[in-house]
Scaffold this motif. Sequence first.
Motif, PDB file in Angstrom:
ATOM      1  N   MET A   1       0.848  -1.189   0.027  1.00 12.81           N
ATOM      2  CA  MET A   1       0.025  -0.166   0.015  1.00 12.81           C
ATOM      3  C   MET A   1       0.664   1.234  -0.163  1.00 12.81           C
ATOM      4  O   MET A   1       0.346   2.229   0.320  1.00 12.81           O
ATOM      5  CB  MET A   1      -0.904   0.221   1.166  1.00 12.81           C
ATOM      6  CG  MET A   1      -1.793  -1.355   1.418  1.00 12.81           C
ATOM      7  SD  MET A   1      -3.086  -1.231   0.461  1.00 12.81           S
ATOM      8  CE  MET A   1      -4.216  -0.194   1.115  1.00 12.81           C
ATOM      9  N   GLY A   2       2.165   1.189  -0.589  1.00 16.57           N
ATOM     10  CA  GLY A   2       2.932   2.272  -0.496  1.00 16.57           C
ATOM     11  C   GLY A   2       3.896   2.318   0.741  1.00 16.57           C
ATOM     12  O   GLY A   2       4.849   3.233   0.985  1.00 16.57           O
ATOM     13  N   THR A   3       3.706   1.398   1.879  1.00 20.89           N
ATOM     14  CA  THR A   3       4.527   1.450   3.082  1.00 20.89           C
ATOM     15  C   THR A   3       5.812   0.458   2.966  1.00 20.89           C
ATOM     16  O   THR A   3       6.441   0.381   3.952  1.00 20.89           O
ATOM     17  CB  THR A   3       3.594   1.055   4.134  1.00 20.89           C
ATOM     18  OG1 THR A   3       2.757  -0.322   3.969  1.00 20.89           O
ATOM     19  CG2 THR A   3       2.474   2.106   4.340  1.00 20.89           C
ATOM     20  N   GLY A   4       5.685  -0.341   1.954  1.00 24.86           N
ATOM     21  CA  GLY A   4       6.915  -1.479   1.788  1.00 24.86           C
ATOM     22  C   GLY A   4       6.628  -2.562   2.553  1.00 24.86           C
ATOM     23  O   GLY A   4       7.559  -3.426   2.779  1.00 24.86           O
ATOM     24  N   ILE A   5       5.322  -2.867   2.963  1.00 25.08           N
ATOM     25  CA  ILE A   5       5.057  -4.147   3.536  1.00 25.08           C
ATOM     26  C   ILE A   5       5.546  -5.424   2.747  1.00 25.08           C
ATOM     27  O   ILE A   5       5.825  -6.344   3.317  1.00 25.08           O
ATOM     28  CB  ILE A   5       3.632  -3.925   4.165  1.00 25.08           C
ATOM     29  CG1 ILE A   5       3.631  -4.943   5.154  1.00 25.08           C
ATOM     30  CG2 ILE A   5       2.578  -4.415   2.839  1.00 25.08           C
ATOM     31  CD1 ILE A   5       4.342  -4.495   6.490  1.00 25.08           C
ATOM     32  N   ARG A   6       5.388  -5.296   1.366  1.00 21.17           N
ATOM     33  CA  ARG A   6       5.574  -6.254   0.760  1.00 21.17           C
ATOM     34  C   ARG A   6       7.041  -6.809   0.740  1.00 21.17           C
ATOM     35  O   ARG A   6       7.496  -7.738   0.276  1.00 21.17           O
ATOM     36  CB  ARG A   6       5.128  -6.071  -0.795  1.00 21.17           C
ATOM     37  CG  ARG A   6       5.068  -7.316  -1.686  1.00 21.17           C
ATOM     38  CD  ARG A   6       4.304  -7.063  -2.853  1.00 21.17           C
ATOM     39  NE  ARG A   6       5.249  -7.202  -4.275  1.00 21.17           N
ATOM     40  CZ  ARG A   6       5.157  -8.252  -4.698  1.00 21.17           C
ATOM     41  NH1 ARG A   6       4.808  -9.351  -4.326  1.00 21.17           N
ATOM     42  NH2 ARG A   6       6.226  -8.367  -5.689  1.00 21.17           N
ATOM     43  N   THR A   7       7.849  -5.915   1.171  1.00 20.45           N
ATOM     44  CA  THR A   7       9.425  -5.905   1.307  1.00 20.45           C
ATOM     45  C   THR A   7       9.738  -6.158   2.656  1.00 20.45           C
ATOM     46  O   THR A   7      10.506  -7.105   3.017  1.00 20.45           O
ATOM     47  CB  THR A   7      10.011  -4.632   0.895  1.00 20.45           C
ATOM     48  OG1 THR A   7      10.019  -4.407  -0.412  1.00 20.45           O
ATOM     49  CG2 THR A   7      11.598  -4.883   1.384  1.00 20.45           C
ATOM     50  N   SER A   8       9.021  -5.718   3.836  1.00 19.92           N
ATOM     51  CA  SER A   8       9.475  -5.894   5.124  1.00 19.92           C
ATOM     52  C   SER A   8       8.921  -7.229   5.550  1.00 19.92           C
ATOM     53  O   SER A   8      10.037  -7.826   6.360  1.00 19.92           O
ATOM     54  CB  SER A   8       8.597  -4.917   6.079  1.00 19.92           C
ATOM     55  OG  SER A   8       8.620  -3.481   5.496  1.00 19.92           O
ATOM     56  N   LEU A   9       7.811  -7.628   5.275  1.00 23.31           N
ATOM     57  CA  LEU A   9       7.504  -9.434   5.956  1.00 23.31           C
ATOM     58  C   LEU A   9       8.508 -10.130   5.296  1.00 23.31           C
ATOM     59  O   LEU A   9       9.042 -10.889   6.144  1.00 23.31           O
ATOM     60  CB  LEU A   9       6.255  -9.457   5.791  1.00 23.31           C
ATOM     61  CG  LEU A   9       5.353  -8.446   6.599  1.00 23.31           C
ATOM     62  CD1 LEU A   9       3.800  -9.209   6.315  1.00 23.31           C
ATOM     63  CD2 LEU A   9       5.624  -8.557   8.064  1.00 23.31           C
TER      64      LEU A   9
END
Length: 327
Positions: free
Chosen positions: A81-89
Motif C-alpha cells: 500500500m506504499g508502505t513497503g510491507i511487501r518488502t518488510s515481511l
Amino acid sequence: MKNFIPVFKDKNKASEDRSKIFVASRRDFLKIGSLATGGFLLGVNFQCSGPKGEVVTFAPNVYISFDSDNQVTLIAHRSEMGTGIRTSLPMIMADELGADWSKIKIVQAEGDEDKYGNQNTDGSFSVRMFFEPMRKAGATARHMLIQAAAAKWGVDPSECYTENSEVHLKESRKKVTFGDLVQDLLVMPLPDPAAVKSKELSEYKLIGTDVAIYDAKDIATGKAVFGADVDLPNMQIAMIARSPVVGAKIISYNDAKALAVPGVNQVVKIEGAGIPPGLDKPLEGLAVLASNTWAAKKGREALEIEWDLGPNQDYNSTAQLEAMAKS
C-alpha cells in the motif's frame, strides 16, 4: 502434507502465541481445515518432488520454499500500500533464514484467509502483528537446514550457521547451499517448536538497515500492477457522494439525472452507522455504479441530495484548533 502448526487469528490482534506442531492424520487435516477458517497455518510441510533431473522444491511452511536450484521464494501475504510491507515481511523471514536477499524471489499470496489468516493491510499493524510469526517461519526453516547439513557432515548442529542461502561449518571452509539440502529435507519432519530458536536481534543483517523496496524498479518503470490497473470482465466503477459534514443523514434524493448519464447503471444508498464512523461504521452516502470512471464521476455530480447535516453542521475547524490550543 502431514505436519501442521495451526495458528488461529486473534480477532483482538493480541500477541498471544497459540501455535502448535503435531503429526496429523487425514481426518485431523480435514478437521483443522474447517476450524482454521479465519486463521492461518504457520507450518504446512509441503514436500514436493519430481523425476530425477527436475527441479525439486521443499516448503517447510506456507511462507517459504526453496528448490534444488537454490532459489528461495518468500510469500508476501499482505498487500503493498506504499508502505513497503511487501518488502518488510519477507525481509524478516530472509534475515532469520540467512538467505541471500539479492537473489530472493517474492510472490504475492492469493487471497486465502483459511491459509494465511488476516490479510487486511490497514492500521499500520502488519509488522507488529506478523513480526514473530515471520521470525518463527524463518527460524523453523533455518533449523531444518542446519539439522540436515550437520547430519551430512557428522557434526553437532551448534557448529553450523546459515548465510547467503548456504549452511556453513564454523571455522571451516565447508559449506552447502540450501538447494543441495532439499532432498535431505524432504524426509525430515517439522521440528518440535521448543527446539526452534530465533536469532538474537544483534545477529540480523537486514532488519534495521536501509534496504531498497523490492518492487522499486517495477514501480518506477510502470511495470508494477496496481489495483487501478485491474480490468475484469463486467467490472463496475463506484464513486460515492458523501456529505461534507461527518454524521449527516440523507433526507431525500433524486437519482434520475445520474441514471441518465451514459454508462451509469445503478445508484445505491449506503446507510450510515452513526457517530463516530469507522471501518465497520460507514458514513452515509450514495454510490454511483457505472461501467467506467468518467460515467461514475459525472453521475455523482448529477445527483440531487437533501441532507440533514446533524450535530456537526456548525463545526468550525479554526475555532476547534483555537480551543485546543487554550486547553
